[in-house]
Design a protein around this motif. Structure first.
Motif, PDB file in Angstrom:
ATOM      1  N   CYS A   1      65.147  19.687   9.660  1.00 42.65           N
ATOM      2  CA  CYS A   1      65.594  20.809   9.168  1.00 42.65           C
ATOM      3  C   CYS A   1      66.006  20.627   7.804  1.00 42.65           C
ATOM      4  N   ALA A   2      66.023  19.459   7.232  1.00 45.56           N
ATOM      5  CA  ALA A   2      66.658  19.203   5.973  1.00 45.56           C
ATOM      6  C   ALA A   2      65.402  19.198   4.964  1.00 45.56           C
ATOM      7  N   ALA A   3      64.232  18.918   5.586  1.00 44.01           N
ATOM      8  CA  ALA A   3      63.127  18.892   4.707  1.00 44.01           C
ATOM      9  C   ALA A   3      62.140  20.112   4.385  1.00 44.01           C
ATOM     10  N   ILE A   4      62.596  21.087   5.063  1.00 40.15           N
ATOM     11  CA  ILE A   4      62.088  22.338   4.882  1.00 40.15           C
ATOM     12  C   ILE A   4      62.792  23.416   3.914  1.00 40.15           C
ATOM     13  N   PRO A   5      62.418  24.062   2.777  1.00 43.94           N
ATOM     14  CA  PRO A   5      63.271  24.766   2.203  1.00 43.94           C
ATOM     15  C   PRO A   5      63.992  25.931   2.768  1.00 43.94           C
ATOM     16  N   GLU A   6      65.176  26.316   2.194  1.00 43.30           N
ATOM     17  CA  GLU A   6      66.116  27.395   3.126  1.00 43.30           C
ATOM     18  C   GLU A   6      65.043  28.649   3.235  1.00 43.30           C
ATOM     19  N   GLY A   7      64.386  29.126   2.203  1.00 40.94           N
ATOM     20  CA  GLY A   7      63.864  30.205   1.991  1.00 40.94           C
ATOM     21  C   GLY A   7      62.799  30.497   3.241  1.00 40.94           C
ATOM     22  N   LEU A   8      62.178  29.177   3.774  1.00 42.80           N
ATOM     23  CA  LEU A   8      61.121  29.160   4.484  1.00 42.80           C
ATOM     24  C   LEU A   8      61.398  28.797   6.076  1.00 42.80           C
ATOM     25  N   LEU A   9      62.795  28.493   6.048  1.00 42.13           N
ATOM     26  CA  LEU A   9      63.022  27.615   7.519  1.00 42.13           C
ATOM     27  C   LEU A   9      62.857  28.889   8.647  1.00 42.13           C
ATOM     28  N   GLU A  10      63.426  30.024   8.233  1.00 45.32           N
ATOM     29  CA  GLU A  10      63.409  30.793   9.511  1.00 45.32           C
ATOM     30  C   GLU A  10      61.726  31.246   9.863  1.00 45.32           C
ATOM     31  N   SER A  11      60.960  31.608   8.940  1.00 42.81           N
ATOM     32  CA  SER A  11      59.497  31.586   9.128  1.00 42.81           C
ATOM     33  C   SER A  11      58.946  30.283   9.976  1.00 42.81           C
ATOM     34  N   GLU A  12      59.386  29.234   9.511  1.00 42.32           N
ATOM     35  CA  GLU A  12      59.220  27.854  10.163  1.00 42.32           C
ATOM     36  C   GLU A  12      59.258  27.833  11.508  1.00 42.32           C
ATOM     37  N   MET A  13      60.610  28.427  11.860  1.00 47.51           N
ATOM     38  CA  MET A  13      60.958  28.086  13.038  1.00 47.51           C
ATOM     39  C   MET A  13      60.586  29.288  14.180  1.00 47.51           C
ATOM     40  N   PHE A  14      60.388  30.614  13.620  1.00 48.37           N
ATOM     41  CA  PHE A  14      60.136  31.781  14.666  1.00 48.37           C
ATOM     42  C   PHE A  14      58.763  32.312  14.223  1.00 48.37           C
ATOM     43  N   GLY A  15      58.118  32.060  12.970  1.00 47.92           N
ATOM     44  CA  GLY A  15      56.854  32.534  12.782  1.00 47.92           C
ATOM     45  C   GLY A  15      56.996  33.691  11.821  1.00 47.92           C
ATOM     46  N   HIS A  16      55.994  34.550  11.464  1.00 53.68           N
ATOM     47  CA  HIS A  16      55.990  35.789  10.814  1.00 53.68           C
ATOM     48  C   HIS A  16      54.953  36.535  10.925  1.00 53.68           C
ATOM     49  N   ARG A  17      54.685  37.942  10.669  1.00 50.67           N
ATOM     50  CA  ARG A  17      53.830  38.711  10.508  1.00 50.67           C
ATOM     51  C   ARG A  17      53.210  38.554   9.269  1.00 50.67           C
ATOM     52  N   LYS A  18      51.918  39.117   9.075  1.00 48.98           N
ATOM     53  CA  LYS A  18      51.100  39.118   8.059  1.00 48.98           C
ATOM     54  C   LYS A  18      51.667  40.310   7.246  1.00 48.98           C
ATOM     55  N   GLY A  19      52.079  39.929   5.899  1.00 48.59           N
ATOM     56  CA  GLY A  19      52.636  40.953   4.963  1.00 48.59           C
ATOM     57  C   GLY A  19      54.321  40.848   5.126  1.00 48.59           C
ATOM     58  N   ALA A  20      54.874  40.289   5.911  1.00 46.65           N
ATOM     59  CA  ALA A  20      56.350  40.269   5.951  1.00 46.65           C
ATOM     60  C   ALA A  20      57.168  39.778   4.820  1.00 46.65           C
ATOM     61  N   PHE A  21      56.588  39.112   4.065  1.00 46.47           N
ATOM     62  CA  PHE A  21      56.787  38.621   2.562  1.00 46.47           C
ATOM     63  C   PHE A  21      55.848  38.135   1.617  1.00 46.47           C
ATOM     64  N   THR A  22      56.180  37.856   0.466  1.00 51.45           N
ATOM     65  CA  THR A  22      55.013  37.532  -0.410  1.00 51.45           C
ATOM     66  C   THR A  22      54.540  36.361   0.084  1.00 51.45           C
ATOM     67  N   GLY A  23      53.266  36.312   0.026  1.00 45.56           N
ATOM     68  CA  GLY A  23      52.667  34.838   0.430  1.00 45.56           C
ATOM     69  C   GLY A  23      52.298  34.974   1.987  1.00 45.56           C
ATOM     70  N   ALA A  24      52.689  35.924   2.695  1.00 43.22           N
ATOM     71  CA  ALA A  24      52.443  35.905   4.195  1.00 43.22           C
ATOM     72  C   ALA A  24      51.053  36.513   4.423  1.00 43.22           C
ATOM     73  N   VAL A  25      49.979  35.638   4.074  1.00 44.32           N
ATOM     74  CA  VAL A  25      48.614  36.252   4.087  1.00 44.32           C
ATOM     75  C   VAL A  25      48.207  36.573   5.420  1.00 44.32           C
ATOM     76  N   ALA A  26      48.821  35.874   6.491  1.00 41.64           N
ATOM     77  CA  ALA A  26      48.347  36.229   7.749  1.00 41.64           C
ATOM     78  C   ALA A  26      49.492  35.944   8.852  1.00 41.64           C
ATOM     79  N   ASP A  27      49.319  36.409  10.079  1.00 42.83           N
ATOM     80  CA  ASP A  27      50.352  36.046  11.215  1.00 42.83           C
ATOM     81  C   ASP A  27      50.646  34.535  11.262  1.00 42.83           C
ATOM     82  N   ARG A  28      51.604  34.097  11.528  1.00 43.37           N
ATOM     83  CA  ARG A  28      51.978  32.634  11.672  1.00 43.37           C
ATOM     84  C   ARG A  28      52.828  32.384  13.076  1.00 43.37           C
ATOM     85  N   VAL A  29      52.335  31.175  13.750  1.00 39.20           N
ATOM     86  CA  VAL A  29      53.248  30.900  14.876  1.00 39.20           C
ATOM     87  C   VAL A  29      54.211  30.188  14.377  1.00 39.20           C
TER      88      VAL A  29
END
Length: 463
Positions: A200-228
């Motif tokens: 949890c200390a090695a991942i930038p705070e702004g990316l931690l939620e996406s790293e934990m829960f994933g994201h949908r394509k286009g959810a934020f800048t750089g989210a070029v595809a769905d991520r698990v």
């Protein structure tokens, strides 16, 4: 087994055609319109195979193939070309392509080629898993010790391994928290399911939620595809949250909900996903102090602390130092091409008298260095790092004597020893913190924490 395939072509219709054809075989297809877009997808998605056009504007197929071989050397690539000359086919194979198909292609031929490539990928991943299991087996074997304090740890592991209870591992840096977490998973009822570790200390705070829960394509800048996210990756298995005390407060509420309700919500996706995850958390911080200081949620603390396992520092299990050192010498000696039969009595005595602020990790680094410099089959005290003896002298001088004005309690004495030890490492590294941390076998973050705790201000030290 579900596979992910990335199709790269500047013709959207062809991408759609391939997505439809491969999708009928249960394959998840990602698409990219050019080589640069493809590399961005590869950085965030777990892709098993790339099918790329030969000629594309910007970064063409041969250039993309070269980048993939540099960045993802084990990822198979199938090249598509309308210019199906022997020269192009031979060149692509020489550059590392798995195979090629010619446009217009036959769907059956495509299925056969893709099936072979994915089988090849599965074999590579199986080999990687076997190597990882071997490494894990060595790590589990490192749970060595017969001291009373460590026997309590082994008893706790045996008690909880078959349950699904959330576990909180506490202890200083280097005490083996991840090894214990892996042992619990390996010998539990989820052993054949994934073990996913997150620092949890090695991942930038702004990316931690996406790293934990994933994201949908286009959810934020750089989210070029769905991520698990990691929760879904660990579904039916174990999620190890290391350094949980460093998790931002804003995310703690979402972690709490995931633990309580067993559901997650990927970034940019309002749909909830159910997860079945056994969580093991670890920290070297005092979470109750963090709760009191409003740095950690009290409700999350109690949710994590269902089954606490405190790991003793190495200085609290001195009788385990010798068997651990012999274990590391056996493994590291074999790696270095040396046969190390053991340690001299003087070497064992020196290690037993040292306080090991970096704990088992520091001991392993110490033995590795000694294995390299040892001229014979027995490691002697001359082969050990000089700082062991300097710290031992500092420890002796810190033992309180009546009327001498030295620290009168153990914690103060240990703090003084730790301070002298860190200053010696800084002097040896000329004030370079990363090098000093490496010398004593702890992470840069842990080293920085100790500097702050002890009030040490670092300038470059020139001797």
């Amino acid at each position: 087994m579900t596979h992910n395939v990335l199709v790269v072509d500047d013709e959207p219709k062809l991408c759609d055609l391939l997505a439809s054809a491969l999708g009928q075989n249960g394959i998840t297809v990602f698409t990219a319109g050019n080589g640069l877009h493809a590399l961005k997808v590869l950085e965030v998605e777990d892709i098993d195979l790339v099918i790329s056009d030969w000629r594309m504007p910007g970064m063409d197929g041969p250039q993309l193939l070269g980048e993939i071989k540099n960045r993802f050397p084990h990822l198979p690539v199938i090249v598509m070309t309308a210019y199906s000359t022997v020269k192009n086919a031979v060149q692509s194979m020489r550059n590392g392509a798995f195979d090629y198909i010619a446009k217009p292609f036959d769907i059956d031929e495509l299925d056969i080629t893709v099936s072979k490539a994915l089988q090849f990928r599965d074999i590579l991943q199986d080999n990687q898993r076997m190597r990882a299991e071997l490494d894990e087996h060595q790590q589990i074997d490192s749970l060595i010790g017969d001291s009373p304090s460590f026997r309590r740890v082994l008893q706790a592991i045996d008690s909880v391994r078959e349950s699904n209870a959330t576990i909180l591992l506490t202890g200083e840096s280097g005490t083996g928290k991840e090894m214990v977490a892996r042992a619990i998973h390996k010998h539990g009822n989820r052993a054949d399911k994934p073990f996913v570790a997150v620092n949890c200390a090695a991942i930038p705070e702004g990316l931690l939620e996406s790293e934990m829960f994933g994201h949908r394509k286009g959810a934020f800048t750089g989210a070029v595809a769905d991520r698990v996210g990691r929760f879904l990756q660990a579904d039916k298995g174990t999620l190890f949250l290391d350094e949980i005390g460093e998790m931002p407060l804003a995310l703690q509420a979402k972690i709490l909900r995931a633990l309580q309700e067993r559901v997650i919500e990927p970034v940019g996706d309002p749909r909830e996903r159910k997860v079945d995850v056994r969580v093991i958390a670890a920290t070297n911080k005092n979470l109750l102090d963090a709760v009191a200081n409003k740095e950690f949620r009290e409700d999350l603390y109690y949710r994590l602390n269902v089954f606490p396992i405190p790991l003793p520092a190495l200085r609290e299990r001195v009788e385990d130092i010798a068997p651990l050192a012999r274990h590391f010498a056996h493994i590291l000696g074999a790696t270095a091409g040396k046969r190390i039969s053991g340690f001299s009595p003087a070497a064992l005595q020196a290690m037993a008298h040292y306080s090991w602020p970096g704990n088992i990790r520091e001991l392993q680094n110490c033995v590795e260095r000694a294995t390299i410099v040892a001229s014979g089959t027995v490691i002697d005290d001359d082969d050990l790092p000089a700082y062991l003896f300097a710290a031992s002298a500092a420890t002796c001088s810190a033992i309180p004597n009546e009327g001498m004005g030295v620290p009168s309690d153990l914690e103060a004495a240990l703090a003084q020893v730790e301070r002298n030890y860190i200053l010696a490492a800084l002097e040896q590294s000329n004030g370079v913190q990363a090098a000093a941390a490496q010398l004593i076998g702890i992470s840069e973050r842990s080293f920085w924490y100790r500097l702050k705790k002890l009030g040490i201000h670092v300038d470059k030290i020139v001797r």
